[in-house]
Design an enzyme around this catalytic site. Structure first.
Site, PDB file in Angstrom:
ATOM      1  N   ASP A 156     -86.987 -38.754  70.552  1.00 40.92           N
ATOM      2  CA  ASP A 156     -87.620 -38.124  69.395  1.00 40.92           C
ATOM      3  C   ASP A 156     -89.085 -37.804  69.710  1.00 40.92           C
ATOM      4  OD1 ASP A 156     -88.080 -37.195  66.860  1.00 40.92           O
ATOM      5  OD2 ASP A 156     -87.665 -39.075  65.826  1.00 40.92           O
ATOM      6  N   ASP A 157     -89.429 -36.526  69.666  1.00 43.49           N
ATOM      7  CA  ASP A 157     -90.803 -36.067  69.916  1.00 43.49           C
ATOM      8  C   ASP A 157     -91.298 -36.442  71.316  1.00 43.49           C
ATOM      9  OD1 ASP A 157     -90.741 -35.166  67.337  1.00 43.49           O
ATOM     10  OD2 ASP A 157     -92.501 -36.268  66.645  1.00 43.49           O
ATOM     11  N   CYS A 213     -87.179 -31.711  64.085  1.00 41.25           N
ATOM     12  CA  CYS A 213     -86.062 -32.664  64.163  1.00 41.25           C
ATOM     13  C   CYS A 213     -84.706 -32.180  63.655  1.00 41.25           C
ATOM     14  CB  CYS A 213     -86.427 -33.948  63.408  1.00 41.25           C
ATOM     15  SG  CYS A 213     -87.923 -34.756  64.006  1.00 41.25           S
ATOM     16  N   ARG A 220     -81.153 -31.258  65.856  1.00 42.16           N
ATOM     17  CA  ARG A 220     -80.024 -32.201  65.819  1.00 42.16           C
ATOM     18  C   ARG A 220     -78.738 -31.495  65.369  1.00 42.16           C
ATOM     19  NH1 ARG A 220     -82.513 -37.369  66.085  1.00 42.16           N
ATOM     20  NH2 ARG A 220     -84.709 -36.876  66.400  1.00 42.16           N
ATOM     21  N   LYS A 253     -81.388 -42.513  64.572  1.00 45.70           N
ATOM     22  CA  LYS A 253     -81.884 -41.551  63.585  1.00 45.70           C
ATOM     23  C   LYS A 253     -80.860 -40.444  63.329  1.00 45.70           C
ATOM     24  CE  LYS A 253     -85.639 -38.173  63.035  1.00 45.70           C
ATOM     25  NZ  LYS A 253     -86.934 -37.697  63.585  1.00 45.70           N
ATOM     26  N   HIS A 299     -80.873 -37.934  60.289  1.00 43.01           N
ATOM     27  CA  HIS A 299     -81.736 -36.821  59.879  1.00 43.01           C
ATOM     28  C   HIS A 299     -80.996 -35.508  59.666  1.00 43.01           C
ATOM     29  CE1 HIS A 299     -86.238 -35.491  59.939  1.00 43.01           C
ATOM     30  NE2 HIS A 299     -85.686 -35.472  58.742  1.00 43.01           N
ATOM     31  N   SER A 340     -86.160 -39.582  59.301  1.00 39.03           N
ATOM     32  CA  SER A 340     -87.253 -40.005  60.159  1.00 39.03           C
ATOM     33  C   SER A 340     -87.917 -41.274  59.622  1.00 39.03           C
ATOM     34  CB  SER A 340     -88.291 -38.879  60.258  1.00 39.03           C
ATOM     35  OG  SER A 340     -89.325 -39.218  61.148  1.00 39.03           O
ATOM     36  N   HIS A 393     -91.388 -41.074  68.214  1.00 39.09           N
ATOM     37  CA  HIS A 393     -91.942 -40.464  67.008  1.00 39.09           C
ATOM     38  C   HIS A 393     -92.954 -41.409  66.357  1.00 39.09           C
ATOM     39  CE1 HIS A 393     -92.028 -38.614  62.999  1.00 39.09           C
ATOM     40  NE2 HIS A 393     -91.280 -37.613  63.445  1.00 39.09           N
ATOM     41  N   ASP A 399     -85.343 -34.045  71.288  1.00 42.65           N
ATOM     42  CA  ASP A 399     -85.117 -33.076  70.214  1.00 42.65           C
ATOM     43  C   ASP A 399     -86.135 -31.944  70.180  1.00 42.65           C
ATOM     44  OD1 ASP A 399     -87.248 -34.662  69.334  1.00 42.65           O
ATOM     45  OD2 ASP A 399     -86.535 -34.810  67.272  1.00 42.65           O
ATOM     46  N   ASN A 400     -87.370 -32.236  70.545  1.00 39.38           N
ATOM     47  CA  ASN A 400     -88.421 -31.223  70.542  1.00 39.38           C
ATOM     48  C   ASN A 400     -89.624 -31.766  71.299  1.00 39.38           C
ATOM     49  OD1 ASN A 400     -88.353 -32.261  67.273  1.00 39.38           O
ATOM     50  ND2 ASN A 400     -90.237 -32.633  68.426  1.00 39.38           N
ATOM     51  N   LYS A 409     -94.924 -29.626  69.691  1.00 41.29           N
ATOM     52  CA  LYS A 409     -94.040 -29.647  68.527  1.00 41.29           C
ATOM     53  C   LYS A 409     -94.395 -28.546  67.525  1.00 41.29           C
ATOM     54  CE  LYS A 409     -92.286 -32.834  64.972  1.00 41.29           C
ATOM     55  NZ  LYS A 409     -92.265 -34.244  64.503  1.00 41.29           N
TER      56      LYS A 409
END
Length: 497
Positions: free
Chosen positions: A30-31, A70, A74, A124, A126, A151, A230, A282-283, A303
């Site tokens: 995540d991130d 996010c 996903r 997660k 989301h 999140s 994240h 994810d990003n 991001k």
């Protein structure tokens, strides 16, 4: 167990091996920035387990998510379809969101479950909660769920402990919502979640799921969308204070430890040689957090932008005996994971418009990609603007550029700039200039030809794109926020147990 040899996509294996179909472990950070892992060049990150997977597996240099935030990324990962088709736009889901991933979308879990796979998710989600939990993972093909449904910054965190012995989380997070819950299937197990013990709970849950599946001789799909790295970062006693990068590095180390535990379980249960482990993110990194937000390495911005730093991700495929160690520069995407796992498992593809392609040849032969293009939608896509950018081969053309608050602290003003229209488009050679610093002149015949090809691809793609009903536009209802004591008052502060 059976001994002998068998042929797998042209590779003859001589081993003692399981007769069952392959297992799949899908790990989604995540991130996490392109430059955050040791194996992607960070000089002080401690990521020995991911580095090992990269050294013994296949590391991607040109792997993309479909959106720089996010929820949309996903949705695309699990369905093999751009988020615009399923309506997961603009932005992300919140605790009280009315919408969610539509139930008529087919997830990887549903594809594999039809063949008898056991399916589980830890971490997660989301992709929505909705009325009576109608969008939770257990409604989308997963047998088991242990995790946070959105999140972990989407609830007040000022008074929560993120590092031992009692170091509070950095910042306030979202003070208007209920405190973040830990859910098991459709039931709240803990509210607020205990961050210091969370990864141990996930590791234990995953180990039990894998062990039980092996004992039952049932193939399995484990999806681990981690909360790391994240904001707000957290880590338990096994990682806190043990990295060289402060809170962000400790969070990353705990994530890496969890990856190590998963691999150890696969080895202990004897299925490591019959399991594909695939890792990506994810990003891009949340650069506004500075040293707490990760880095994109040489890539531009992060991001919430459609520059490379927002959507080009680290990715590793690991499968001993099947995937040879190496590095691939072939283009691939999170969209490609569903059709690839379906082929490897022998499953039929969903009878819908898929945007992913099978990347088995890249994995097992280190061959060429079937993917010729990558499309870049912004966080808030619209049919009026269409695609912001298109990558065709080594060339990327920006029709629009826009910075973002999430990437606003860098010296590069483009990362925080307002939307700009580019006619002719900005075009870059990403092999020579992955940093997107030097636009090519569009006055040369060669680049004019490339630009015409890009425009043709863009027009054909956009003509085939049917935007699904926006799930985010359905709005929010505070009564839908998960609460372990639903009749309590006053909300949201009373939702604790």
């Amino acid at each position: 167990m059976v001994s002998g040899s068998f042929t797998f996509f042209g590779i003859i294996l001589l081993c003692t091996c399981s007769a069952s179909p392959p297992n799949f472990v899908l790990i989604f950070a995540d991130d996490l920035g392109f430059g955050d892992l040791g194996c992607y060049g960070h000089p002080s990150s401690r990521t020995p387990n991911l580095d090992r997977l990269a050294a013994e597996g296949l590391r991607f240099t040109d792997f993309y998510s479909t959106c720089p935030v996010c929820s949309p990324s996903r949705a695309s990962l699990l369905t093999g379809r751009y988020q615009t088709r399923s309506g997961i736009y603009p932005g992300v889901f919140y605790p009280g969101s009315i919408g969610g991933l539509p139930l008529n979308e087919t997830t990887i879990a549903e594809v594999l479950k039809s063949l008898g796979y056991a399916t589980a998710i830890i971490g997660k989600w989301h992709l929505g909660v909705g009325h009576n939990g109608m969008f939770l993972p257990t409604k989308q093909g997963f047998d088991h769920f242990l995790g946070i449904p959105y999140s972990h910054d989407m609830g007040p965190c000022k008074n929560l402990t993120c590092f031992p012995p009692d170091i509070k989380c950095y910042g306030l997070c979202d003070i208007s919502n209920v405190v973040v819950p830990l859910m098991e299937n459709e039931v709240i197990k803990q509210q607020p979640v205990n961050f210091l013990d969370l990864e141990r709970s996930y590791s234990d849950f995953a180990a039990n799921f894998i062990t039980t599946s092996v004992e039952k001789k049932q193939p399995f799909f484990l999806y681990y969308p981690s909360h790391h790295t994240h904001y707000p970062q957290y880590a338990g006693i096994g990682a806190a204070g043990r990295s060289l990068r402060g809170p962000y590095g400790d969070s990353l180390l705990e994530f890496d430890n969890s990856v190590g535990h998963l691999v150890e379980t696969l080895e202990r249960t004897g299925v490591i040689n019959n399991t594909l482990v695939f890792f990506t993110s994810d990003n891009g990194p949340e650069l506004m957090r500075r040293s707490r937000g990760g880095i994109a390495g040489p890539l531009k911005c992060g991001k919430s932008t459609t520059y490379e730093g927002g959507m080009r991700e680290p990715a590793i495929a690991y499968w001993p005996g099947i995937i040879k160690p190496g590095v691939t520069h072939e283009m691939a995407s999170t969209l490609d994971i569903l059709p690839t796992l379906a082929r490897l498992a022998g499953a039929e593809l969903p009878q819908v418009m898929l945007d992913g392609v099978d990347m088995t040849d890249i994995l097992v032969k280190q061959g060429k990609s079937k993917r010729e293009t990558v499309m870049f939608y912004p966080v808030n896509p619209s049919e009026d603007y269409g695609l912001f950018a298109v990558r065709l081969g080594k060339y990327k053309a920006h029709f629009y550029t826009q910075g973002a608050f999430h990437s606003s602290t860098t010296p590069d003003k483009d990362c925080s700039a307002l939307r700009k229209t580019h006619d002719p488009p900005l075009i870059f050679d990403l092999e020579a200039d992955p940093c997107e610093l030097y636009p090519l002149s569009v006055d040369t015949p060669d680049i004019q030809s490339v630009l015409q090809q890009v425009k043709t691809v863009k027009e054909q793609f956009e003509s085939s794109m049917v935007f699904g009903e926006s799930q985010m536009a359905k709005g929010k209802d505070p009564s839908l926020e998960p609460c372990c004591n639903p009749e309590c008052s006053p909300k949201p502060s009373c939702c604790q147990c």
